[in-house]
Design a protein around this motif. Structure first.
Motif, short mmCIF file in Angstrom:
data_model
loop_
_atom_site.label_atom_id
_atom_site.label_comp_id
_atom_site.label_asym_id
_atom_site.label_seq_id
_atom_site.Cartn_x
_atom_site.Cartn_y
_atom_site.Cartn_z
N THR A 58 12.27 4.43 8.72
CA THR A 58 13.89 3.98 7.93
C THR A 58 13.72 3.23 8.33
OG1 THR A 58 13.70 4.11 10.92
CG2 THR A 58 14.36 6.16 9.00
N LYS A 59 12.68 1.63 8.53
CA LYS A 59 12.32 0.71 9.03
C LYS A 59 11.59 -0.33 8.05
CE LYS A 59 15.48 0.90 12.44
NZ LYS A 59 16.73 1.24 12.30
N TYR A 60 11.36 0.02 6.94
CA TYR A 60 10.48 0.09 6.16
C TYR A 60 10.66 -1.42 6.01
CZ TYR A 60 7.48 0.13 1.82
OH TYR A 60 6.19 -0.66 0.68
N LEU A 61 12.14 -2.08 5.07
CA LEU A 61 12.37 -2.73 4.91
C LEU A 61 12.92 -4.02 5.67
CD1 LEU A 61 14.73 -0.98 2.09
CD2 LEU A 61 12.34 -2.34 1.63
N ASP A 62 13.26 -3.32 6.05
CA ASP A 62 13.28 -4.25 7.65
C ASP A 62 11.73 -5.22 8.06
OD1 ASP A 62 16.08 -3.88 8.14
OD2 ASP A 62 15.65 -2.57 9.60
N HIS A 63 10.81 -4.51 8.08
CA HIS A 63 8.91 -5.06 7.75
C HIS A 63 9.05 -6.07 7.17
CE1 HIS A 63 9.01 -3.82 12.16
NE2 HIS A 63 9.57 -2.47 11.85
N ILE A 64 9.08 -5.21 5.63
CA ILE A 64 8.87 -6.02 4.32
C ILE A 64 9.41 -7.16 4.04
CG2 ILE A 64 9.04 -5.62 1.91
CD1 ILE A 64 6.56 -3.99 3.76
N ASN A 65 10.99 -6.95 4.38
CA ASN A 65 11.54 -8.63 3.98
C ASN A 65 11.62 -9.45 5.35
OD1 ASN A 65 13.22 -7.09 2.02
ND2 ASN A 65 14.54 -6.79 3.24
N ASN A 66 11.12 -8.66 6.38
CA ASN A 66 10.62 -10.44 7.09
C ASN A 66 9.54 -10.72 7.49
OD1 ASN A 66 13.19 -10.22 8.27
ND2 ASN A 66 12.54 -8.30 9.97
N SER A 67 8.08 -9.87 6.84
CA SER A 67 6.66 -10.23 6.48
C SER A 67 6.45 -11.58 5.86
CB SER A 67 5.79 -9.14 6.11
OG SER A 67 5.79 -8.78 4.58
N SER B 279 0.94 -1.52 0.13
CA SER B 279 -0.28 0.26 0.06
C SER B 279 0.47 1.50 0.28
CB SER B 279 -1.11 -0.05 1.26
OG SER B 279 -0.36 0.13 2.74
N SER B 280 1.74 1.42 -0.84
CA SER B 280 2.83 2.16 -0.45
C SER B 280 3.82 2.31 -1.54
CB SER B 280 3.84 2.19 0.69
OG SER B 280 4.66 1.36 1.40
N TYR B 281 4.96 3.10 -1.96
CA TYR B 281 6.44 3.00 -2.66
C TYR B 281 7.07 3.54 -1.40
CZ TYR B 281 4.24 2.10 -7.04
OH TYR B 281 3.66 2.27 -8.20
N PHE B 282 8.28 3.05 -1.27
CA PHE B 282 9.71 3.23 -0.43
C PHE B 282 10.70 4.14 -1.22
CE2 PHE B 282 13.26 2.17 1.54
CZ PHE B 282 13.10 2.96 2.94
N SER B 283 11.22 4.91 -0.23
CA SER B 283 12.51 4.85 -1.36
C SER B 283 13.63 4.74 -0.53
CB SER B 283 12.02 7.39 -1.22
OG SER B 283 13.61 7.43 -1.69
N LYS B 284 14.15 4.17 -0.65
CA LYS B 284 15.72 3.66 -0.82
C LYS B 284 16.73 4.82 -0.71
CE LYS B 284 15.79 -0.93 -2.44
NZ LYS B 284 16.84 -2.53 -3.15
N ASP B 285 16.92 5.53 -1.61
CA ASP B 285 17.77 6.64 -1.00
C ASP B 285 16.95 7.31 0.06
OD1 ASP B 285 18.77 6.11 -3.46
OD2 ASP B 285 18.04 7.33 -4.43
N CYS B 286 16.14 8.28 0.24
CA CYS B 286 15.39 9.18 1.59
C CYS B 286 14.95 8.89 2.29
CB CYS B 286 14.23 10.48 0.71
SG CYS B 286 14.91 11.19 -0.55
#
Length: 324
Positions: free
Chosen positions: A315-324, A286-293
């Motif tokens: 800042t922890k977006y990818l941590d939660h996506i990768n663990n879901s 339900s979102s787009y995430f920017s690795k740069d910002c």
């Protein structure tokens, strides 16, 4: 500061009483130009009125969009493609794998009518507006008028920081979307030019080609001026600039200005990008995430909100996506 609840209620009263919201803000702050926030608030309140106007003045819309479509079709025929892409040998046809964008799409009352009139359908068509409500209305309007489905992507974005990659769109066009942005002509031209791969086509008021009454109207409303001079000072190649036939005697006459950039289109797997860094986006549920910002941009009712002001620090977006 304008977006607090009290101010929004006051603006709603102005809108409900047929007042001019942008004029209200200009007078309140004693200035002769419109800010991005002025434009956002005004257009969001107006959402739905443009598509309603289409049904009240259908013949006018169809007639005027026919002229715009003829111009765009002409430049589609001139598109150039790299040698590794198929190209038909017929002199009046080209490979159809091009991309087209309407910047400041509003409710789609230009976009939808032009798409129906394109002689060669694009691989993908794009449109964005600063107002979420207008994009939502655009989806509804396009469903009402479409005769055939085509691949499209509509999203929220700001013309001062377009969330599209460099040279990603073969033809970029506007239809009175630059209009209320007096004082930002140069920045807007540079951003549209950055995104374009080959042509920028501007259907906008022309202060230079207007008569005295028309100029007074443009000055009163804080409309753009000097687009041609700015384009030439930037070194852009202007190949056409004239008043459109249907608009010669209108108080706010439309003109066409065409800028040719060259065959510089870059083919990306995904043309959307972070509006700040122009870097890649990760597409979540339900979102787009920017690795740069390290920010997330929400997708609301299937509409990506890719304006800088929509960003949420995550800042922890990818941590939660990768663990879901």
């Amino acid at each position: 500061e304008k977006m607090d609840a009290g101010m929004i209620r006051r603006v709603k009263d102005i809108y409900d009483n047929n007042g001019n919201i942008m004029e209200y803000f200009r007078n309140m702050e004693k200035r002769d130009y419109n800010t991005t926030e002025d434009i956002l608030i005004s257009y969001d309140f107006q959402a739905g009125t443009y598509s309603e106007d289409y049904w009240n003045k259908k013949n006018y819309y169809e007639k005027t969009r026919e002229e715009l479509s003829q111009i765009i079709n002409h430049y589609i025929q001139k598109l150039e493609f790299s040698s590794d892409q198929e190209k038909n040998d017929e002199p009046d046809t080209i490979h159809t794998g091009y991309k087209i964008l309407e910047a400041g799409i509003g409710e789609g009352t230009t976009f939808g009518l032009i798409m129906k009139r394109l002689k060669l359908q694009p691989e993908y068509s794009y449109g964005f507006d600063i107002s979420w409500s207008r994009i939502k209305e655009c989806h509804r309007f396009l469903r009402e008028i479409e005769e055939a489905e085509y691949k499209k992507c509509l999203f929220v974005g700001d013309m001062m920081s377009i969330p599209l990659k460099d040279c990603s769109i073969d033809i970029v066009y506007t239809a009175h979307a630059l209009e209320p942005n007096s004082g930002r002509e140069r920045e807007l031209l540079k951003e549209l030019y950055r995104v374009a791969g080959q042509y920028v086509i501007l259907f906008e008021p022309s202060y230079e080609l207007a008569d005295a009454e028309q100029k007074k109207h443009m000055e009163h409303h804080g409309y753009i001026r000097g687009l041609l001079a700015e384009a030439e000072s930037l070194g852009y190649q202007v190949v056409e600039h004239r008043i459109l036939d249907f608009a010669r005697h209108e108080i706010n006459p439309s003109s066409v200005m065409v800028i040719y950039k060259g065959a510089e289109t870059v083919r990306y797997d995904d043309v959307l990008c972070d509006p700040v860094s122009k870097g890649e986006l990760v597409h979540g549920k339900s979102s787009y995430f920017s690795k740069d910002c390290l920010v997330a941009y929400p997708i609301i009712e299937d509409i990506p909100c890719l304006n800088i002001t929509n960003a949420v620090l995550a800042t922890k977006y990818l941590d939660h996506i990768n663990n879901s």
